[in-house]
Design a protein around this motif. Structure first.
Motif, mmCIF file in Angstrom:
data_model
loop_
_atom_site.group_PDB
_atom_site.id
_atom_site.type_symbol
_atom_site.label_atom_id
_atom_site.label_comp_id
_atom_site.label_asym_id
_atom_site.label_seq_id
_atom_site.Cartn_x
_atom_site.Cartn_y
_atom_site.Cartn_z
ATOM 1 N N GLY A 61 0.800 -1.216 0.000
ATOM 2 C CA GLY A 61 0.000 0.000 0.000
ATOM 3 C C GLY A 61 0.834 1.269 0.000
ATOM 4 O O GLY A 61 2.047 1.247 0.189
ATOM 5 N N ILE A 62 0.156 2.351 -0.247
ATOM 6 C CA ILE A 62 0.786 3.670 -0.208
ATOM 7 C C ILE A 62 0.305 4.360 1.066
ATOM 8 O O ILE A 62 -0.885 4.397 1.357
ATOM 9 N N ASN A 63 1.244 4.894 1.826
ATOM 10 C CA ASN A 63 0.877 5.632 3.028
ATOM 11 C C ASN A 63 0.298 6.973 2.610
ATOM 12 O O ASN A 63 0.971 7.783 1.973
ATOM 13 N N ARG A 64 -0.953 7.218 2.936
ATOM 14 C CA ARG A 64 -1.629 8.410 2.422
ATOM 15 C C ARG A 64 -1.020 9.690 2.975
ATOM 16 O O ARG A 64 -0.942 10.696 2.293
ATOM 17 N N GLU A 65 -0.590 9.649 4.259
ATOM 18 C CA GLU A 65 -0.061 10.879 4.855
ATOM 19 C C GLU A 65 1.299 11.247 4.272
ATOM 20 O O GLU A 65 1.569 12.399 3.999
ATOM 21 N N PHE A 66 2.149 10.251 4.098
ATOM 22 C CA PHE A 66 3.522 10.557 3.699
ATOM 23 C C PHE A 66 3.793 10.223 2.243
ATOM 24 O O PHE A 66 4.898 10.431 1.749
ATOM 25 N N ARG A 67 2.777 9.735 1.552
ATOM 26 C CA ARG A 67 2.856 9.502 0.116
ATOM 27 C C ARG A 67 4.017 8.612 -0.304
ATOM 28 O O ARG A 67 4.557 8.735 -1.387
ATOM 29 N N GLY A 68 4.404 7.730 0.606
ATOM 30 C CA GLY A 68 5.460 6.789 0.242
ATOM 31 C C GLY A 68 4.921 5.380 0.287
ATOM 32 O O GLY A 68 3.822 5.142 0.770
ATOM 33 N N VAL A 69 5.716 4.456 -0.233
ATOM 34 C CA VAL A 69 5.310 3.057 -0.146
ATOM 35 C C VAL A 69 5.386 2.643 1.315
ATOM 36 O O VAL A 69 6.354 2.941 2.007
ATOM 37 N N ASP A 70 4.351 1.988 1.794
ATOM 38 C CA ASP A 70 4.317 1.565 3.187
ATOM 39 C C ASP A 70 4.194 0.052 3.230
ATOM 40 O O ASP A 70 3.124 -0.503 3.024
ATOM 41 N N PRO A 71 5.333 -0.657 3.483
ATOM 42 C CA PRO A 71 5.291 -2.116 3.462
ATOM 43 C C PRO A 71 4.399 -2.668 4.558
ATOM 44 O O PRO A 71 4.034 -3.844 4.546
ATOM 45 N N GLY A 72 4.010 -1.828 5.506
ATOM 46 C CA GLY A 72 3.122 -2.273 6.574
ATOM 47 C C GLY A 72 1.689 -2.408 6.111
ATOM 48 O O GLY A 72 0.866 -3.015 6.778
ATOM 49 N N ILE A 73 1.378 -1.788 4.978
ATOM 50 C CA ILE A 73 0.008 -1.873 4.468
ATOM 51 C C ILE A 73 -0.003 -2.788 3.249
ATOM 52 O O ILE A 73 0.459 -2.422 2.181
ATOM 53 N N LEU A 74 -0.482 -3.990 3.467
ATOM 54 C CA LEU A 74 -0.621 -4.902 2.344
ATOM 55 C C LEU A 74 -2.096 -5.004 2.026
ATOM 56 O O LEU A 74 -2.930 -5.055 2.910
ATOM 57 N N TYR A 75 -2.422 -4.996 0.763
ATOM 58 C CA TYR A 75 -3.823 -5.218 0.442
ATOM 59 C C TYR A 75 -3.917 -6.210 -0.710
ATOM 60 O O TYR A 75 -2.953 -6.404 -1.461
ATOM 61 N N THR A 76 -5.042 -6.852 -0.787
ATOM 62 C CA THR A 76 -5.224 -7.844 -1.839
ATOM 63 C C THR A 76 -6.399 -7.415 -2.706
ATOM 64 O O THR A 76 -7.315 -6.744 -2.232
ATOM 65 N N GLU A 77 -6.336 -7.771 -3.945
ATOM 66 C CA GLU A 77 -7.475 -7.507 -4.810
ATOM 67 C C GLU A 77 -7.691 -8.693 -5.723
ATOM 68 O O GLU A 77 -6.756 -9.381 -6.115
ATOM 69 N N GLN A 78 -8.947 -8.897 -6.020
ATOM 70 C CA GLN A 78 -9.311 -10.022 -6.868
ATOM 71 C C GLN A 78 -9.363 -9.537 -8.310
ATOM 72 O O GLN A 78 -9.923 -8.466 -8.591
ATOM 73 N N GLN A 79 -8.765 -10.309 -9.196
ATOM 74 C CA GLN A 79 -8.719 -9.902 -10.592
ATOM 75 C C GLN A 79 -9.157 -11.051 -11.474
ATOM 76 O O GLN A 79 -8.975 -12.212 -11.140
ATOM 77 N N VAL A 80 -9.696 -10.678 -12.602
ATOM 78 C CA VAL A 80 -10.109 -11.680 -13.585
ATOM 79 C C VAL A 80 -8.920 -11.939 -14.504
ATOM 80 O O VAL A 80 -8.241 -10.997 -14.939
ATOM 81 N N VAL A 81 -8.670 -13.212 -14.785
ATOM 82 C CA VAL A 81 -7.546 -13.563 -15.658
ATOM 83 C C VAL A 81 -7.772 -12.986 -17.063
ATOM 84 O O VAL A 81 -8.920 -12.748 -17.458
ATOM 85 N N PRO A 82 -6.703 -12.751 -17.816
ATOM 86 C CA PRO A 82 -6.861 -12.250 -19.192
ATOM 87 C C PRO A 82 -7.570 -13.252 -20.095
ATOM 88 O O PRO A 82 -7.642 -14.437 -19.788
ATOM 89 N N HIS A 83 -8.054 -12.718 -21.216
ATOM 90 C CA HIS A 83 -8.634 -13.502 -22.318
ATOM 91 C C HIS A 83 -9.978 -14.153 -21.992
ATOM 92 O O HIS A 83 -10.325 -15.171 -22.575
ATOM 93 N N VAL A 84 -10.697 -13.568 -21.049
ATOM 94 C CA VAL A 84 -12.086 -13.987 -20.837
ATOM 95 C C VAL A 84 -12.935 -13.255 -21.881
ATOM 96 O O VAL A 84 -12.648 -12.110 -22.243
ATOM 97 N N ARG A 85 -13.953 -13.940 -22.395
ATOM 98 C CA ARG A 85 -14.865 -13.323 -23.374
ATOM 99 C C ARG A 85 -16.132 -12.863 -22.672
ATOM 100 O O ARG A 85 -16.691 -13.582 -21.859
ATOM 101 N N TRP A 86 -16.545 -11.642 -23.003
ATOM 102 C CA TRP A 86 -17.682 -11.008 -22.355
ATOM 103 C C TRP A 86 -18.694 -10.577 -23.418
ATOM 104 O O TRP A 86 -18.320 -10.210 -24.533
ATOM 105 N N SER A 87 -19.956 -10.564 -23.018
ATOM 106 C CA SER A 87 -20.994 -10.112 -23.945
ATOM 107 C C SER A 87 -21.002 -8.583 -23.998
ATOM 108 O O SER A 87 -20.774 -7.921 -22.999
ATOM 109 N N PHE A 88 -21.248 -8.041 -25.171
ATOM 110 C CA PHE A 88 -21.351 -6.585 -25.303
ATOM 111 C C PHE A 88 -22.580 -6.247 -26.134
ATOM 112 O O PHE A 88 -22.811 -6.840 -27.188
#
Ligand SMILES: [Zn+2]
Length: 235
Positions: A136-163
């Motif tokens: 994560g990024i420390n919002r107050e000091f605008r630096g990388v903060d190794p103490g803040i880890l976050y996870t996010e869920q992502q969809v793998v590439p090359h999935v086909r979607w309806s449009f």
């Protein structure tokens, strides 16, 4: 003077369909963050189908928002002034004079209904997801903060979607008939070329979409019925 407040009657309906392919990982959902420490801090927007499966999807409103800002950038690049969607004075002005700008005349405003509708985008193939952990990024000091880890869920590439996008009373295909039709042709061209990005982490190249198997059908109203007048693959 463009009169774009013509949605009291349907003259021409263009239906654009195709398959979107995400060429890069896709994080759906715009920053709804749950407290740190939960298994997935930032979840994609998911929906549960009748058969019990939960799948990620892209709300049509997000897709439309992305296309609107892209359209604004393209119009600005032509040296034209584009007002903000929150410039209510300008929007009131347009409504009073019946003289709508190309963006409001296409995507709508608080005073004018939209001429395009984009449907929710659902996966047509298995939308496998993976969880990515970042520092994560420390919002107050605008630096990388190794103490803040976050996870996010992502969809793998090359999935086909309806449009599917419906365009009402703007002639786009086979030939555009006004500046809005030309703008929509260029927007669709950018989707075909894989130049449109959705979701978060766009600066990292995530969420890049390409439109494949695009096609259109044009309907006009005749004696109270919608009659198909043209169709093609846009190529
Ligand atoms: Zn406007």
């Amino acid at each position: 003077m463009p009169r774009y407040d013509d949605l009291d009657r349907l003259e021409v309906l263009t239906v654009v369909t195709g398959q979107l392919v995400n060429e890069t990982p896709l994080r759906v959902g715009a920053g709804r963050e749950t407290p740190f420490g939960s298994a997935v801090d930032i979840a994609p927007i998911t929906i549960r189908f009748a058969d019990g499966r939960s799948v990620p999807y892209i709300p049509g409103s997000s897709m439309k928002g992305v296309l609107r800002s892209l359209a604004e950038a393209m119009v600005r690049a032509q040296g034209k002034v584009v007002h903000s969607p929150w410039d209510f004075e300008k929007i009131e002005d347009e409504a009073r004079n019946g003289n709508y700008c190309i963006i409001c005349g296409t995507f709508g405003s608080t005073k004018l209904a939209s001429h395009i509708r984009i449907y929710d985008v659902y996966p047509e193939t298995d939308a496998l997801t993976f969880v990515k952990t970042s520092v994560g990024i420390n919002r107050e000091f605008r630096g990388v903060d190794p103490g803040i880890l976050y996870t996010e869920q992502q969809v793998v590439p090359h999935v086909r979607w309806s449009f599917r996008m419906d365009v009402v009373n703007i002639r786009v295909f086979p030939e555009p008939q006004d500046e809005r039709g030309e703008l929509l042709i260029r927007l669709i061209g950018m989707l075909v070329d894989g130049m449109v990005q959705v979701g978060a982490r766009r600066t990292l190249g995530y969420g890049r979409l390409r439109l494949e198997k695009g096609s259109y059908r044009v309907y006009e109203v005749e004696e109270g019925r919608l009659v198909k007048k043209a169709e093609g693959d846009g190529g």
